[in-house]
Design an enzyme around this catalytic site. Structure first.
Site, PDB file in Angstrom:
ATOM      1  N   ILE A 291      -5.981   6.681   7.392  1.00  0.00           N
ATOM      2  CA  ILE A 291      -4.607   6.548   6.924  1.00  0.00           C
ATOM      3  C   ILE A 291      -4.505   6.565   5.404  1.00  0.00           C
ATOM      4  CG2 ILE A 291      -4.537   4.032   6.795  1.00  0.00           C
ATOM      5  CD1 ILE A 291      -1.772   6.429   8.127  1.00  0.00           C
ATOM      6  N   TYR A 292      -5.602   6.400   4.697  1.00  0.00           N
ATOM      7  CA  TYR A 292      -5.565   6.421   3.233  1.00  0.00           C
ATOM      8  C   TYR A 292      -5.227   7.828   2.750  1.00  0.00           C
ATOM      9  CZ  TYR A 292      -8.049   1.894   3.289  1.00  0.00           C
ATOM     10  OH  TYR A 292      -8.425   0.581   3.501  1.00  0.00           O
ATOM     11  N   GLY A 293      -4.012   7.980   2.237  1.00  0.00           N
ATOM     12  CA  GLY A 293      -3.570   9.303   1.813  1.00  0.00           C
ATOM     13  C   GLY A 293      -3.464  10.270   2.970  1.00  0.00           C
TER      14      GLY A 293
END
Length: 229
Positions: free
Chosen positions: A61-63
């Protein structure tokens, strides 16, 4: 080059310090702009190599996958020696989001395959569930079975969880144990200002089951691995 101490994570030794990469590629929270920030990340990566810091924590989900892609690109451009030393932990988010739409069953195994593609590797050291969920059909048994498969397939050397409280942790530990897999870690926010994991009995439950603590937001360092010795 400084020597980074190693500590026990599950059954393996890993660097005691881990660099969190939430901001790498994240435009919505951290205003990442490639033309402005990527060169800085290259310098950061080089500094990590020089310092002997080789443990990186990321998540799908990071970026929306960009953090993993950036790590994969930096890893590809690294020296062979450093590539062999790099230890990667990543996470599966158990909620629908772009690239991971699901309704009737967890998509943990498939999500790991996509993370490996973005990272450009065949295996990660640690694969974690980013948080507990009570969505219909997504039982602990269903999630635990797929998490165990991630390790048994060889795509992850170890498996863990993140942001799980005491009861949630014990449930996942018991499910994985039935599948012959040890729960290696739980990544939670812990600092002198936030002592809930200790006050709630979570730490005691982890110590009893040989589950390592990945303490995030514990200091100026993004991630500090604490182990029981």
């Amino acid at each position: 080059m400084s020597v980074i101490k190693t500590l026990t994570l599950g059954t393996r030794q890993v660097p005691a310090l881990c660099l969190g990469t939430w901001a790498w590629g994240d435009k919505h929270v951290w205003d990442y702009q490639e033309d402005r920030d990527y060169k800085n990340l290259q310098q950061t990566w080089k500094a990590c190599e020089e310092l002997g810091l080789s443990f990186f924590d990321t998540a799908e989900i990071y970026g929306y996958g960009e953090s993993e892609r950036i790590i994969g690109k930096l890893l590809k451009d690294s020296s062979e020696g450093y590539r062999k030393k790099v230890v990667i932990a990543t996470k599966y988010l158990p909620f629908p989001h772009p690239g991971n739409w699901f309704f009737f069953r967890p998509a943990i195994v498939n999500a790991l395959k996509k993370s490996l593609e973005r990272l450009g590797v065949d295996q990660v050291e640690l694969y974690q569930i980013h948080g507990a969920t009570s969505l219909p059909f997504h039982t602990y048994e269903a999630q635990g079975q797929q998490l165990a498969e991630c390790q048994k397939s060889g795509m992850a050397k170890q498996v863990g969880v993140s942001n799980f409280n005491k009861d949630e942790l014990i449930k996942m530990y018991d499910v994985l144990k039935k599948h012959g897999v040890q729960l290696a870690s739980n990544q939670v926010e812990f600092s002198l200002l936030r002592t809930l994991p200790e006050d709630s009995g979570l730490f005691a439950a982890m110590k009893e089951r040989n589950i390592a603590l990945l303490a995030c937001k514990s200091s100026a360092l993004p991630l500090l691995l604490s182990a029981y010795t």
